[in-house]
Design a protein around this motif. Structure first.
Motif, PDB file in Angstrom:
ATOM      1  N   GLY A   1      48.293  27.675  59.671  1.00  0.00           N
ATOM      2  CA  GLY A   1      48.314  28.448  58.631  1.00  0.00           C
ATOM      3  C   GLY A   1      48.713  27.991  57.231  1.00  0.00           C
ATOM      4  N   PHE A   2      48.714  26.591  57.104  1.00  0.00           N
ATOM      5  CA  PHE A   2      49.298  25.933  55.854  1.00  0.00           C
ATOM      6  C   PHE A   2      47.766  26.459  54.723  1.00  0.00           C
ATOM      7  N   SER A   3      48.121  26.658  53.819  1.00  0.00           N
ATOM      8  CA  SER A   3      47.079  26.954  52.851  1.00  0.00           C
ATOM      9  C   SER A   3      47.028  25.997  51.380  1.00  0.00           C
ATOM     10  N   ILE A   4      45.686  25.988  51.249  1.00  0.00           N
ATOM     11  CA  ILE A   4      45.684  25.142  49.746  1.00  0.00           C
ATOM     12  C   ILE A   4      44.494  25.885  49.378  1.00  0.00           C
ATOM     13  N   PRO A   5      44.430  27.051  48.490  1.00  0.00           N
ATOM     14  CA  PRO A   5      43.399  27.934  48.021  1.00  0.00           C
ATOM     15  C   PRO A   5      42.355  27.238  47.137  1.00  0.00           C
ATOM     16  N   ARG A   6      41.222  26.901  47.579  1.00  0.00           N
ATOM     17  CA  ARG A   6      40.304  26.165  46.967  1.00  0.00           C
ATOM     18  C   ARG A   6      39.787  26.903  45.622  1.00  0.00           C
ATOM     19  N   ASN A   7      39.755  28.275  45.693  1.00  0.00           N
ATOM     20  CA  ASN A   7      39.614  29.145  44.462  1.00  0.00           C
ATOM     21  C   ASN A   7      40.619  29.773  44.257  1.00  0.00           C
ATOM     22  N   GLN A   8      41.699  29.767  43.394  1.00  0.00           N
ATOM     23  CA  GLN A   8      42.879  30.416  43.273  1.00  0.00           C
ATOM     24  C   GLN A   8      42.684  31.561  42.413  1.00  0.00           C
ATOM     25  N   GLU A   9      41.588  31.594  41.612  1.00  0.00           N
ATOM     26  CA  GLU A   9      41.321  32.693  40.784  1.00  0.00           C
ATOM     27  C   GLU A   9      40.723  33.777  41.579  1.00  0.00           C
ATOM     28  N   ILE A  10      39.901  33.401  42.741  1.00  0.00           N
ATOM     29  CA  ILE A  10      39.402  34.539  43.637  1.00  0.00           C
ATOM     30  C   ILE A  10      40.319  34.909  44.580  1.00  0.00           C
ATOM     31  N   MET A  11      41.284  34.049  45.009  1.00  0.00           N
ATOM     32  CA  MET A  11      42.274  34.399  45.938  1.00  0.00           C
ATOM     33  C   MET A  11      43.386  35.524  45.251  1.00  0.00           C
ATOM     34  N   ARG A  12      43.667  34.985  43.941  1.00  0.00           N
ATOM     35  CA  ARG A  12      44.643  36.036  43.366  1.00  0.00           C
ATOM     36  C   ARG A  12      44.095  37.310  43.110  1.00  0.00           C
ATOM     37  N   ILE A  13      42.770  37.558  42.817  1.00  0.00           N
ATOM     38  CA  ILE A  13      42.076  38.962  42.674  1.00  0.00           C
ATOM     39  C   ILE A  13      41.845  39.482  44.006  1.00  0.00           C
ATOM     40  N   PHE A  14      41.503  38.800  45.126  1.00  0.00           N
ATOM     41  CA  PHE A  14      41.641  39.395  46.589  1.00  0.00           C
ATOM     42  C   PHE A  14      42.900  39.836  46.993  1.00  0.00           C
ATOM     43  N   LYS A  15      43.966  39.076  46.605  1.00  0.00           N
ATOM     44  CA  LYS A  15      45.417  39.584  46.807  1.00  0.00           C
ATOM     45  C   LYS A  15      45.785  40.900  46.112  1.00  0.00           C
ATOM     46  N   ASP A  16      45.362  40.835  44.980  1.00  0.00           N
ATOM     47  CA  ASP A  16      45.538  42.206  44.082  1.00  0.00           C
ATOM     48  C   ASP A  16      45.096  43.476  44.667  1.00  0.00           C
ATOM     49  N   LEU A  17      43.600  43.050  45.275  1.00  0.00           N
ATOM     50  CA  LEU A  17      42.926  44.408  45.669  1.00  0.00           C
ATOM     51  C   LEU A  17      43.208  44.363  47.179  1.00  0.00           C
ATOM     52  N   GLU A  18      44.163  43.868  47.661  1.00  0.00           N
ATOM     53  CA  GLU A  18      44.898  43.929  49.131  1.00  0.00           C
ATOM     54  C   GLU A  18      43.546  43.425  50.169  1.00  0.00           C
ATOM     55  N   LEU A  19      42.526  42.539  49.797  1.00  0.00           N
ATOM     56  CA  LEU A  19      41.464  42.173  50.701  1.00  0.00           C
ATOM     57  C   LEU A  19      42.154  41.136  51.602  1.00  0.00           C
ATOM     58  N   VAL A  20      43.330  40.277  51.078  1.00  0.00           N
ATOM     59  CA  VAL A  20      44.042  39.291  51.945  1.00  0.00           C
ATOM     60  C   VAL A  20      45.358  39.917  51.624  1.00  0.00           C
ATOM     61  N   GLU A  21      46.112  39.502  52.714  1.00  0.00           N
ATOM     62  CA  GLU A  21      47.687  39.797  52.758  1.00  0.00           C
ATOM     63  C   GLU A  21      48.518  38.799  52.247  1.00  0.00           C
ATOM     64  N   HIS A  22      48.840  37.974  52.979  1.00  0.00           N
ATOM     65  CA  HIS A  22      49.585  36.889  52.886  1.00  0.00           C
ATOM     66  C   HIS A  22      48.941  35.297  52.790  1.00  0.00           C
ATOM     67  N   LEU A  23      49.612  34.450  51.946  1.00  0.00           N
ATOM     68  CA  LEU A  23      48.829  33.118  51.972  1.00  0.00           C
ATOM     69  C   LEU A  23      49.128  32.449  53.335  1.00  0.00           C
TER      70      LEU A  23
END
Length: 564
Positions: A304-326
């Motif tokens: 479960g260690f996470s290094i987001p490849r596309n942090q801009e996309i990850m941030r927006i997916f988190k904002d829209l609750e498409l992903v929960e936690h890193l």
């Protein structure tokens, strides 16, 4: 709990928070910061966690460079009746990170060494900066600059948020020169990214049945369309027995949803290769471009260690609750499928999930369990169990050693011998869960029954699936319920709100609780709304239906029997 290379404890919010976050961003494994916990691990608690959470988010956004949005989560947790904040920090892809006021220097750059955050030597800073991946979607300028974001605005409004005039800069959709980057291009209303879901006849790519196009639009819209299509394909087949109906879905919906989103969020778009989704008769394959980031190995990936490849996309997916936690997506998948479902190559990651039905084209019954184990074992984790009726599950759970028919029947408190032989004994024999002690004399009055190796393995799966006992249904005909629903039914007395039920079950994830517990129990007709005409009311309460009360009684009988 104590401090370590990945855990930092703080009694209160201090001026050193940014320093600790920078150290974890620069550390190859990231880390977790707890606020409201003393150095000795005792709970101090904090007042007004909501306000503190907003303060932390603003500080990390304003005081750290490069932009760290999308690389941290802030979660409220209740411990010993007190609130604490848990800040999950991922290892950043654009090292070195530094304090904005001190710049990229030994005074601004830190790294985790043991349980301390130490200044980074200048040589390390230079090496990290030299090797920084410059070719990221946040730094690549979009070929098209006349971009529109009406679809993105709609999705934010649906989530109760609003994009202001400076949203592009705030969301990281601009280069340092103020022009739209490739992340902005992917999230705009119109782009050149083709996202397809292909469906084939059979188990090869020879006969293409469907080739559905969901791309050329905002990546959020494309993601939702792919999820809807796969949900539609994730059909349910029913098998009718003399007393109940057994429903089986192709794939576990939670795991597949996580796999789809993981493939989209972490795809390497710099290669201009979109993720690919392919459905076969016996499996679904999800392929994303780009293998693991250089700073992440397979063991860390699975943990479960996470290094987001596309942090801009990850941030927006988190904002829209498409992903929960890193880092939560892969562990969710591994709850239902094994690591063997993942294949890493130099340029791609492919996830392959087998069809759970495992039925031949002409079969109308479920295959024998030996065949099931042989075909699924390399892919399915121990928590996933073969199909068995509630009656067979109840029989397996009480059968220890060798027992006669009457002994087993007495344990299950059943009086109808004919029904017991048909629905319990014969069904368990058919699937080779049990065997006879005198196989050449099936009608002998001295006949006894015992579990086969398959039956023993299945019983262990039933006992420990998801860490919750009670995966079997009561002896009488009952709906097929998940361990989550069983747990909910057992604690529901009278009328309770969602929050009260969550507290009883000690669950913090509201979205998961509503999906896996409430909605599933409502679907099975085990619970009902006290105010059915106001389903979204904040005062809504839930109670057991008549069917749910009977089911609860059966679960308690099984629990009592196991304790005996």
């Amino acid at each position: 709990m104590k401090e370590s290379n990945r855990i930092e404890l703080k009694r209160t919010l201090t001026d050193s928070l940014e320093k600790e976050v920078v150290a974890f961003l620069n550390y190859r494994e990231g880390g977790i910061i707890y606020i409201g916990i003393n150095d000795d691990g005792s709970i101090a608690g904090i007042d007004n966690p909501d306000a503190m959470q907003l303060t932390i988010k603003d500080r990390l956004k304003s005081n750290i460079q490069p932009v760290s949005l999308g690389l941290f989560d802030i979660i409220q947790e209740e411990r010993d009746g007190k609130w604490v904040l848990k800040i999950i920090v991922a290892s950043g892809p654009e090292k070195p990170y530094y304090l904005k006021k001190s710049g990229m220097s030994e005074k601004g750059c830190f790294i985790r060494i043991g349980s301390a955050s130490e200044p980074m030597p200048s040589r390390m800073i230079e090496n990290l900066f030299a090797s920084r991946i410059r070719n990221s979607i946040g730094q690549i300028e979009s070929n098209r600059q006349s971009l529109k974001f009406e679809q993105l605005r709609i999705y934010y409004e649906e989530s109760g948020k609003k994009l202001n005039a400076k949203f592009a800069g705030n969301l990281g959709l601009l280069t340092k020169d103020g022009r739209y980057n490739y992340a902005g291009f992917l999230l705009s209303d119109s782009n050149s990214l083709s996202v397809k879901v292909a469906k084939y006849m059979g188990t090869s790519r020879t006969h293409l049945l469907e080739n559905n196009e969901y791309g050329y639009c905002c990546l959020i819209k494309a993601t939702k369309q792919v999820l809807d299509k796969i949900e539609l394909e994730n059909a349910t087949r029913s098998r009718i027995t003399s007393t109940t109906r057994i429903d089986t879905r192709l794939w576990n919906p939670v795991a597949i949803r996580e796999a789809v989103i993981n493939a989209i969020v972490h795809n390497d778009y710099t290669r201009e290769i979109p993720p690919k989704f392919e459905i076969f008769d016996d499996r679904i394959e999800i392929t994303s471009a780009g293998s693991l980031p250089e700073a992440l190995n397979q063991n860390e990936f699975f943990e479960g260690f996470s290094i987001p490849r596309n942090q801009e996309i990850m941030r927006i997916f988190k904002d829209l609750e498409l992903v929960e936690h890193l880092g939560s997506g892969i562990p969710r998948i591994l709850e239902k499928y094994s690591k063997k479902c993942f294949r890493f190559t130099e340029n791609f990651l492919r996830m392959t999930f087998p069809n759970a039905w495992l039925l031949g084209e002409e079969e109308d019954t479920i295959v024998g369990v030996e065949s099931t184990i042989e075909r699924v074992a390399p892919h399915v984790s121990p928590q996933v169990t073969p199909q068995a009726t509630p009656q067979v599950k109840a029989l397996i759970m009480v059968l220890d050693g060798e027992k006669t028919r009457s002994e087993i029947q007495k344990q299950l408190r059943l009086s109808d011998r004919k029904s017991f032989r048909t629905l319990y004994i014969n069904e368990a024999l058919k699937h080779r869960f049990i065997e006879m002690s005198i196989p050449d004399k099936p009608q002998s009055p001295l006949q006894k029954y015992k579990l086969t190796e398959i039956g023993k393995a299945f019983r262990e799966q039933l006992r420990y699936s998801n860490g919750i006992f009670l995966t079997e249904a009561p002896p009488q005909a009952t709906p097929q319920a998940t361990p989550h629903v069983n747990a909910l039914i057992l604690v529901l007395q009278g009328e309770k709100t969602r929050a009260e039920l969550q507290e009883l079950l000690k669950l913090t994830d509201k979205k998961n609780f509503r999906t896996s517990y409430l909605n599933e129990a409502l679907r099975l007709g085990l619970i009902e709304l006290v105010m059915p005409d106001k389903p979204q009311s904040s005062s809504q309460r839930y109670r057991l239906t008549k069917k749910g009360k009977l089911f609860q009684q059966g679960l308690r009988e099984l629990e009592a029997r196991d304790n005996d």
